[in-house]
Scaffold this motif. Structure first.
Motif, PDB file in Angstrom:
ATOM      1  N   GLU A 209      63.759 -10.991   2.408  1.00 10.74           N
ATOM      2  CA  GLU A 209      64.963 -10.171   2.580  1.00 10.74           C
ATOM      3  C   GLU A 209      64.689  -8.819   3.260  1.00 10.74           C
ATOM      4  OE1 GLU A 209      67.089  -9.950  -1.122  1.00 10.74           O
ATOM      5  OE2 GLU A 209      67.139 -12.122  -1.356  1.00 10.74           O
ATOM      6  N   SER A 212      67.654  -8.474   5.696  1.00 14.26           N
ATOM      7  CA  SER A 212      68.857  -9.234   5.362  1.00 14.26           C
ATOM      8  C   SER A 212      70.085  -8.331   5.252  1.00 14.26           C
ATOM      9  CB  SER A 212      68.653  -9.973   4.040  1.00 14.26           C
ATOM     10  OG  SER A 212      68.496  -9.048   2.970  1.00 14.26           O
ATOM     11  N   LYS A 232      64.769 -15.563   3.317  1.00 18.02           N
ATOM     12  CA  LYS A 232      65.966 -14.768   3.621  1.00 18.02           C
ATOM     13  C   LYS A 232      65.646 -13.482   4.392  1.00 18.02           C
ATOM     14  CE  LYS A 232      68.619 -16.366  -0.404  1.00 18.02           C
ATOM     15  NZ  LYS A 232      69.377 -15.952  -1.611  1.00 18.02           N
ATOM     16  N   SER A 235      68.519 -13.172   6.774  1.00 15.39           N
ATOM     17  CA  SER A 235      69.730 -13.905   6.394  1.00 15.39           C
ATOM     18  C   SER A 235      70.955 -13.003   6.413  1.00 15.39           C
ATOM     19  CB  SER A 235      69.569 -14.524   5.005  1.00 15.39           C
ATOM     20  OG  SER A 235      69.520 -13.528   4.009  1.00 15.39           O
TER      21      SER A 235
END
Length: 358
Positions: A209, A212, A232, A235
């Motif tokens: 992340e 993200s 992620k 993401s």
């Protein structure tokens, strides 16, 4: 009670104002003449130096403006907080305020401490940080929730940016990380306003992340040397373009692993996998607009196991890998032995080419 000093300078029809606190025991005004619109006024005192004009204002911090413990900056002192507050109070939306950490202030300081400026830079407009060349590490959550922080000049020796360092900050526009950087933490730049990010060649892992939830992020530039893109990592952004610097490839040949959902929920239209990829987790490219896939070359099947189970001699297309895209046709790679659930669900498939050895 705080005492204020107010001075105004007219240059090219524009007014420049500065308000300072009672901490200014000595205040000197120096006018620098230039062409209309470029004149400036500088104010110099024992605690800080400010240069202001109609567009750019600079706060050069001193030892009186920052708290230091051992080798780490811990945040603003009351004086530093007051200086920034007064500068913001007398600025408008067109002004750019730069907060400079000079090299000669605490030259042994190498870190921005965990949470040092968390929630502290939230008002104002275009605030930029100019870090000293002494800073090597930015610790966890150092600038978290600094929504008025728009950009950073990194200095020459930064190596580590830890978890959540710029999470929920106002970082805006292009983010070019320094070539000296070797490590970034989870969520380090999540939920900002960046539009493009360039990953340096010394960074081998992009963690979970890291970038993200960046709704304005449309372009990612990678570099050879990158090995892992974590879960992620990108993401829920708006990425349309992924490229590798100094090549015509989408992904670097050094890349070995795609983490789960690392490019889930973006705007990609094409994907060409690097030949050396070994591991692809689930739903990596799900929920994009992909209409073209090139699986790359697979000459050494044992070096290209697309799954975590060691010892499997073959290629597995992971679950949900291209779920909810715009594919109309696909050509499956040689040596394929399994396709995970929903790998191509929610597409517009009209034709599938299956290799003869399957």
């Amino acid at each position: 009670m705080r005492k204020k000093f107010f001075s105004k300078h007219i240059a090219g029809g524009l007014a420049v104002a500065l308000v300072a606190t009672s901490a200014l025991s000595t205040l000197t005004s120096i006018t620098n003449s230039g062409s209309a619109g470029n004149s400036s006024v500088s104010y110099k005192n024992l605690d800080f130096n400010v240069v202001a004009n109609a567009a750019n204002k600079n706060i050069v911090l001193t030892e009186d403006d920052i708290m230091v413990e051992n080798d780490a900056i811990k945040g603003f002192t009351a004086t530093g907080t007051a200086v920034l507050a007064d500068m913001i109070e007398n600025s408008n939306s067109d002004d750019r305020i730069t907060i400079t950490f000079p090299d000669n202030v605490y030259p042994t300081v190498t870190k921005i401490a965990a949470g040092a400026f968390e929630d502290q830079i939230k008002s104002g407009y275009n605030i930029n940080l100019h870090l000293s060349n002494n800073i090597v590490t930015i610790e966890e959550n150092a600038f978290k929730n600094c929504t008025a922080l728009n950009s950073v000049e990194w200095g020459n020796n930064l190596q580590v940016i830890k978890q959540g360092a710029f999470l929920n900050s106002g970082y805006t526009g292009e983010l070019e990380l320094p070539n000296t950087l070797t490590d970034i933490g989870e969520n380090s730049f999540s939920n900002t306003k960046i539009t493009k990010v360039t990953i340096p060649g010394n960074l081998t892992i992009i963690p979970k992340e890291a970038f993200s939830e960046n709704a304005n992020l449309t372009s990612v530039v990678l570099n050879e040397g990158l090995k892992v893109i974590g879960e992620k990592a990108f993401s829920n952004c708006a990425i349309t373009t992924i490229s590798t610097a100094s090549t015509d490839k989408q992904f670097p040949e050094s890349l070995e692993e795609f983490g789960e959902k690392c490019f889930n929920k973006n705007q990609l239209t094409t994907v060409k996998l690097p030949d050396a990829i070994k591991i692809i987790r689930g739903f990596v490219f799900a929920n994009n607009k992909i209409n073209s896939v090139d699986f790359g070359a697979y000459n050494d099947v044992n070096a290209r196991r697309w799954y975590r189970d060691a010892g499997l001699a073959g290629i597995m297309i992971a679950a949900g890998m291209f779920y909810n895209n715009e594919l109309e046709s696909i050509t499956l790679p040689e040596h394929i032995w399994a396709i995970g659930s929903s790998a191509f669900s929610n597409n517009h498939l009209k034709s599938v080419s299956i290799p003869s050895n399957v």
